[in-house]
Design a protein around this motif. Structure first.
Motif, short mmCIF file in Angstrom:
data_model
loop_
_atom_site.label_atom_id
_atom_site.label_comp_id
_atom_site.label_asym_id
_atom_site.label_seq_id
_atom_site.Cartn_x
_atom_site.Cartn_y
_atom_site.Cartn_z
N GLN A 29 1.67 6.88 -3.60
CA GLN A 29 0.71 6.45 -4.61
C GLN A 29 1.05 5.06 -5.12
OE1 GLN A 29 1.39 7.31 -8.46
NE2 GLN A 29 -0.65 6.89 -9.22
N TYR A 30 0.05 4.17 -5.07
CA TYR A 30 0.20 2.79 -5.54
C TYR A 30 -0.87 2.48 -6.58
CZ TYR A 30 2.97 2.06 -1.24
OH TYR A 30 3.91 2.14 -0.23
N HIS A 31 -0.60 1.44 -7.38
CA HIS A 31 -1.61 0.84 -8.24
C HIS A 31 -1.81 -0.62 -7.81
CE1 HIS A 31 -0.51 4.33 -10.82
NE2 HIS A 31 -1.78 4.23 -11.21
N HIS A 32 -1.09 -1.55 -8.43
CA HIS A 32 -1.16 -2.97 -8.05
C HIS A 32 -0.20 -3.26 -6.88
CE1 HIS A 32 -3.05 -4.05 -11.98
NE2 HIS A 32 -2.22 -3.16 -12.49
N ILE A 33 -0.62 -4.13 -5.98
CA ILE A 33 0.29 -4.73 -5.00
C ILE A 33 0.34 -6.21 -5.34
CG2 ILE A 33 0.82 -5.09 -2.57
CD1 ILE A 33 0.78 -2.14 -3.43
N SER A 42 3.27 -1.75 -10.73
CA SER A 42 3.14 -2.73 -9.65
C SER A 42 4.19 -2.52 -8.57
CB SER A 42 3.25 -4.15 -10.20
OG SER A 42 2.21 -4.43 -11.10
N THR A 43 3.79 -2.81 -7.35
CA THR A 43 4.69 -2.90 -6.21
C THR A 43 4.61 -4.33 -5.70
OG1 THR A 43 4.14 -0.61 -5.63
CG2 THR A 43 5.28 -1.93 -3.95
N SER A 44 5.74 -4.99 -5.63
CA SER A 44 5.73 -6.38 -5.16
C SER A 44 5.25 -6.42 -3.71
CB SER A 44 7.11 -7.00 -5.28
OG SER A 44 8.00 -6.44 -4.33
N VAL A 45 4.70 -7.55 -3.31
CA VAL A 45 4.19 -7.69 -1.95
C VAL A 45 5.32 -7.51 -0.94
CG1 VAL A 45 3.03 -9.22 -0.33
CG2 VAL A 45 2.32 -9.19 -2.73
N SER A 46 6.47 -8.08 -1.21
CA SER A 46 7.59 -7.97 -0.26
C SER A 46 8.09 -6.53 -0.16
CB SER A 46 8.74 -8.89 -0.68
OG SER A 46 9.24 -8.56 -1.96
N LEU A 47 8.12 -5.81 -1.29
CA LEU A 47 8.54 -4.40 -1.24
C LEU A 47 7.52 -3.58 -0.48
CD1 LEU A 47 10.43 -2.11 -2.01
CD2 LEU A 47 9.25 -1.95 -4.22
N GLU A 49 5.58 -4.55 1.94
CA GLU A 49 5.80 -4.82 3.36
C GLU A 49 7.03 -4.09 3.88
OE1 GLU A 49 4.42 -8.96 4.87
OE2 GLU A 49 5.34 -9.33 2.92
N GLY A 50 8.10 -4.07 3.07
CA GLY A 50 9.30 -3.34 3.47
C GLY A 50 9.05 -1.85 3.61
N GLN A 51 8.25 -1.30 2.72
CA GLN A 51 7.91 0.13 2.81
C GLN A 51 7.12 0.43 4.08
OE1 GLN A 51 5.88 0.45 -0.91
NE2 GLN A 51 7.73 0.84 -2.10
N LEU A 52 6.16 -0.43 4.39
CA LEU A 52 5.38 -0.24 5.62
C LEU A 52 6.27 -0.37 6.86
CD1 LEU A 52 2.10 -2.24 4.83
CD2 LEU A 52 2.55 0.21 4.51
N ASP A 53 7.21 -1.29 6.81
CA ASP A 53 8.14 -1.43 7.94
C ASP A 53 9.00 -0.18 8.11
OD1 ASP A 53 7.20 -3.97 8.46
OD2 ASP A 53 8.83 -5.00 7.41
N MET A 54 9.41 0.43 6.99
CA MET A 54 10.23 1.63 7.10
C MET A 54 9.41 2.80 7.63
SD MET A 54 12.70 3.55 4.32
CE MET A 54 13.93 2.23 4.44
N ILE A 55 8.16 2.90 7.23
CA ILE A 55 7.29 3.93 7.79
C ILE A 55 7.23 3.79 9.31
CG2 ILE A 55 4.86 4.64 7.96
CD1 ILE A 55 4.62 3.99 4.95
N ALA A 56 7.09 2.55 9.79
CA ALA A 56 7.02 2.31 11.23
C ALA A 56 8.35 2.63 11.90
CB ALA A 56 6.62 0.87 11.49
#
Length: 343
Positions: A29-33, A42-47, A49-56
């Motif tokens: 669950q997210y609100h702001h990116i 908020s989730t920072s843009v770099s974080l 991206e890091g989360q998406l990379d870990m999913i992959a």
């Protein structure tokens, strides 16, 4: 007697094996990116991206929320490790920052929209939502009309509450149908707040309900009180993200758990563990109070109560139990103190 003991032990072994080979659905669950919006949501843009990379890197299957949730509730996932991505409120940073990154990876996602805010400063416009809705990967769903606190307030008359909540739920659904041509049977509770009567309203409409308490969705989860892992900066750091991504629902019947409206402070939670799991390996924590003591009350049932009262409107008890494959079973019980001021 020996044969009976052996049979019982074999049954427990089969149950344990079954628990350890299955997978459940993890919803984020997210609100702001964004790097410039309120830190708490908020989730920072770099974080991100890091989360998406870990999913992959974990080779997780990113899936559409509704079909995956229905499969998880039926127990149909088998050993498929799946994750769904959701955004609450339709902030413009989701359109500007998150959507391009998700499109690059061809990841599906869901946006829960509070319809009254669309087009306001900091929110997406209807034109932007229509653009996203035309993409097969994107689902738009209901987050109420006014983003109000929908649990019944102390002293609020039943008729007044019915009118207030029915208007917020149904007005948003009608607007989404008129503006986008959709009628998706999913709802995310504003602030993650719900009570039994609100759950009944969702059930009567045939809607799936998502909260903001952590945990995975499995066969024993409640269809109108489904968990999601908050992914804001404070909760989505990469150091413990893997445990969340690979987590599974602690197999406790959600229908036997309280809706969470506070009667006593601190509240007491009691539930029964499956025989294949051990009370000694269970760990429970309370918001802001750390680890709390677990009382065994017989028949594999446990009782937990935080050592002191809470002074916040929302807080949680989180319990985890290790699985044999290095992942964790997870249960989060949200509590709601209606005597505390609304946000």
């Amino acid at each position: 007697m020996a044969r009976h003991t052996l049979s019982l032990a074999f049954g427990l072994l089969l149950t344990l094996i079954s628990l350890n080979v299955r997978a459940d659905l993890v919803v984020l669950q997210y609100h702001h990116i964004s790097d410039s919006t309120p830190p708490s949501t908020s989730t920072s843009v770099s974080l991100f991206e890091g989360q998406l990379d870990m999913i992959a890197s974990q080779k997780l299957e990113v899936v559409a929320l509704q079909t995956a949730t229905e499969a998880a509730l039926r127990g149909d996932l088998s050993d498929r490790k799946q994750v769904a991505i959701t955004f609450d409120d339709a902030y413009d940073s989701v359109y500007e920052e998150a959507a391009p990154l998700l499109e690059q990876r061809d990841y599906p996602y869901t946006i829960f929209v509070n319809t009254d805010a669309v087009g306001s400063r900091g929110y997406m416009t209807w034109e932007q939502l229509r653009e996203l809705n035309e993409q097969e990967r994107v689902t738009i769903a209901n987050h109420s009309h006014d983003h109000g606190h929908l649990a019944r307030r102390p002293g609020e008359r039943q008729d007044d509450w019915d009118a207030r909540v029915d208007n917020s739920l149904d007005r948003a659904q009608v607007i989404l149908q008129e503006k986008l041509g959709i009628d998706v049977p999913m709802f995310a509770y504003p602030y993650g707040e719900f009570d039994k009567d609100l759950e009944t309203k969702l059930s009567d409409r045939g809607w799936i309900g998502f909260g903001q308490q952590s945990g995975a969705i499995g066969e024993t989860s409640g269809i109108t009180r489904l968990p999601r892992f908050p992914m804001a900066n404070a909760y989505g750091q990469l150091g413990n993200l893997k445990d969340k991504l690979l987590s599974r629902a602690l197999p406790v019947d959600a229908n036997e758990l309280p809706a969470g409206v506070l009667a006593d402070n601190p509240p007491t939670l009691e539930f029964r563990l499956p025989d294949a799991l051990s009370v000694n390996r269970l760990s429970c924590f309370a918001s802001g109070q750390g680890r709390i003591e677990i009382e065994e009350v017989g028949d594999s049932s446990v009782r937990i109560t935080a050592p002191k009262a809470f002074d916040s409107r929302r807080f949680r008890y989180n319990c985890t139990h290790p699985a044999n494959d290095g992942s964790y079973f997870w249960l989060s019980q949200q509590w709601l103190d209606l005597e505390q001021p609304e946000d």
